[in-house]
Design a protein around this motif. Structure first.
Motif, PDB file in Angstrom:
ATOM      1  N   LEU A  32       0.873  -1.320  -0.322  1.00 50.60           N
ATOM      2  CA  LEU A  32       0.028  -0.066  -0.230  1.00 50.60           C
ATOM      3  C   LEU A  32       1.287   1.315   0.254  1.00 50.60           C
ATOM      4  O   LEU A  32       0.397   2.256   0.087  1.00 50.60           O
ATOM      5  N   MET A  34       2.073   2.938   2.279  1.00 53.50           N
ATOM      6  CA  MET A  34       2.312   3.884   3.133  1.00 53.50           C
ATOM      7  C   MET A  34       2.563   5.045   3.847  1.00 53.50           C
ATOM      8  O   MET A  34       3.796   4.513   4.205  1.00 53.50           O
ATOM      9  N   THR A  38       0.308   8.585   7.966  1.00 51.09           N
ATOM     10  CA  THR A  38      -1.266   7.504   7.145  1.00 51.09           C
ATOM     11  C   THR A  38      -1.893   7.369   8.268  1.00 51.09           C
ATOM     12  O   THR A  38      -1.944   6.282   8.871  1.00 51.09           O
ATOM     13  N   VAL A  40      -5.529   4.904   9.494  1.00 54.90           N
ATOM     14  CA  VAL A  40      -5.684   3.875   8.937  1.00 54.90           C
ATOM     15  C   VAL A  40      -7.233   4.187   9.827  1.00 54.90           C
ATOM     16  O   VAL A  40      -7.580   4.184  10.801  1.00 54.90           O
ATOM     17  N   ASP A 105      -7.057   8.006   5.110  1.00 53.84           N
ATOM     18  CA  ASP A 105      -6.724   7.361   4.550  1.00 53.84           C
ATOM     19  C   ASP A 105      -6.871   6.308   3.417  1.00 53.84           C
ATOM     20  O   ASP A 105      -6.748   6.403   2.455  1.00 53.84           O
ATOM     21  N   VAL A 106      -6.458   5.011   5.190  1.00 50.96           N
ATOM     22  CA  VAL A 106      -6.914   3.907   4.632  1.00 50.96           C
ATOM     23  C   VAL A 106      -8.097   3.744   5.124  1.00 50.96           C
ATOM     24  O   VAL A 106      -8.288   3.376   6.606  1.00 50.96           O
ATOM     25  N   ALA A 108     -10.739   0.607   5.794  1.00 52.51           N
ATOM     26  CA  ALA A 108     -10.484  -0.890   5.940  1.00 52.51           C
ATOM     27  C   ALA A 108     -11.699  -2.046   6.546  1.00 52.51           C
ATOM     28  O   ALA A 108     -12.311  -1.861   7.543  1.00 52.51           O
ATOM     29  N   LEU A 130     -13.206   7.655   4.458  1.00 56.19           N
ATOM     30  CA  LEU A 130     -12.600   8.038   3.987  1.00 56.19           C
ATOM     31  C   LEU A 130     -12.078   9.634   3.131  1.00 56.19           C
ATOM     32  O   LEU A 130     -13.023  10.171   1.866  1.00 56.19           O
ATOM     33  N   GLY A 134      -8.529   8.416  -1.692  1.00 58.23           N
ATOM     34  CA  GLY A 134      -7.708   7.525  -0.340  1.00 58.23           C
ATOM     35  C   GLY A 134      -8.296   5.753  -0.913  1.00 58.23           C
ATOM     36  O   GLY A 134      -8.470   5.419  -1.730  1.00 58.23           O
ATOM     37  N   ILE A 135      -7.530   4.656  -0.046  1.00 56.91           N
ATOM     38  CA  ILE A 135      -7.842   3.359  -0.453  1.00 56.91           C
ATOM     39  C   ILE A 135      -9.493   3.186   0.477  1.00 56.91           C
ATOM     40  O   ILE A 135      -8.534   2.976   1.935  1.00 56.91           O
ATOM     41  N   LEU A 137     -10.042  -0.887   1.973  1.00 57.32           N
ATOM     42  CA  LEU A 137      -9.897  -2.137   1.837  1.00 57.32           C
ATOM     43  C   LEU A 137     -10.504  -3.892   2.055  1.00 57.32           C
ATOM     44  O   LEU A 137     -11.314  -2.900   3.258  1.00 57.32           O
ATOM     45  N   ALA A 244      -7.633  -4.504  -2.594  1.00 62.44           N
ATOM     46  CA  ALA A 244      -7.226  -2.297  -2.314  1.00 62.44           C
ATOM     47  C   ALA A 244      -7.731  -1.518  -3.152  1.00 62.44           C
ATOM     48  O   ALA A 244      -7.601  -2.124  -4.574  1.00 62.44           O
TER      49      ALA A 244
END
Length: 248
Positions: A32, A34, A38, A40, A105-106, A108, A130, A134-135, A137, A244
């Motif tokens: 990822l 990161m 970052t 999460v 930023d992430v 999940a 998010l 951003g990502i 998961l 992702a």
């Protein structure tokens, strides 16, 4: 608020409550890309291994939410053990519908998409926490190969063959939800062994230590049938991965 007690018995010794191994979890963190700082968010974080090890290895900060009281306490202890308790926090609560005050930023949900009523709803829920770009998961099962019968699918603890997709179809489904797949890390059979087989020793030791508990019968039944069920069905037919995604 808590999960059914049978799960806190069978998975009490697990640090990771899905078939991804520590090595694969580290691979995912590196993939990822990161940077330190970052942020999460992890909905259904279990015992917090992902947030804690990523805070140690990548300098991320984050918050995990889980409705299991035991797992939340284990996560807090793990954060102290790894020296990252100042960077990650764990909340005992219902992750379903949880939206963070501060954008992540992430975002999940690795193995608990039931919190959003399935993959689509969970992606929508994570997207609310998010930041732009951003990502997301998502951890989700898929069929390694299609089960030959509905009985085999049920042996994989699915309700039916229709519950899961083959991997190419799962990846295509993310596109139909408006997402680009930008990375994936897939569990393998060794990972499944570590997730499933580790429960058997935990159950046996629990049975020896708790002969008068009201759940003795259920735990004994599981220990008796699970090795053959797992080797016959789950190990052969069911895959699992973390995907992702970025919104288009």
């Amino acid at each position: 608020m808590d999960i059914p007690r049978i799960f806190t018995i069978t998975e009490s010794a697990h640090r990771i409550h899905n078939p991804i191994t520590p090595d694969k979890l580290a691979t995912l963190g590196a993939a990822l890309r990161m940077e330190a700082g970052t942020r999460v968010l992890d909905l259904g974080c279990g015992s917090g291994e992902m947030l804690c090890t990523w805070a140690r290895d990548h300098g991320i900060t984050g918050t995990g939410i889980d409705m299991c009281r035991l797992f939340t306490e284990q996560a807090r202890l793990r954060a102290v053990e790894l020296g990252v308790a100042d960077r990650v926090a764990f909340i005992h609560g219902d992750a379903a519908g949880y939206v963070a005050d501060e954008k992540a930023d992430v975002a999940a949900c690795v193995g608990a998409t039931w919190i959003g009523g399935g993959v689509a709803g969970t992606i929508g829920l994570l997207g609310r926490s998010l930041r732009p770009g951003g990502i997301i998961l998502v951890g989700e099962p898929f069929w390694r190969k299609s089960p030959p019968t509905e009985d085999v699918a049920r042996g994989c603890l699915a309700n039916s063959i229709a519950d899961f997709l083959l991997l190419p179809d799962l990846l295509a489904s993310f596109g139909r939800l408006g997402c680009d797949v930008v990375e994936m890390v897939l569990a393998d059979q060794d990972g499944w062994d570590r997730y499933e087989a580790a429960k058997w020793l935990t159950m046996r030791r629990w049975l020896d230590a708790n002969p008068d508990d009201e759940l003795v019968g259920e735990v004994r039944d599981r220990l008796t049938v699970e090795p053959v069920r797992y080797a016959t069905c789950t190990r052969e037919y069911l895959g699992w991965g973390v995907f992702a995604l970025m919104m288009r």
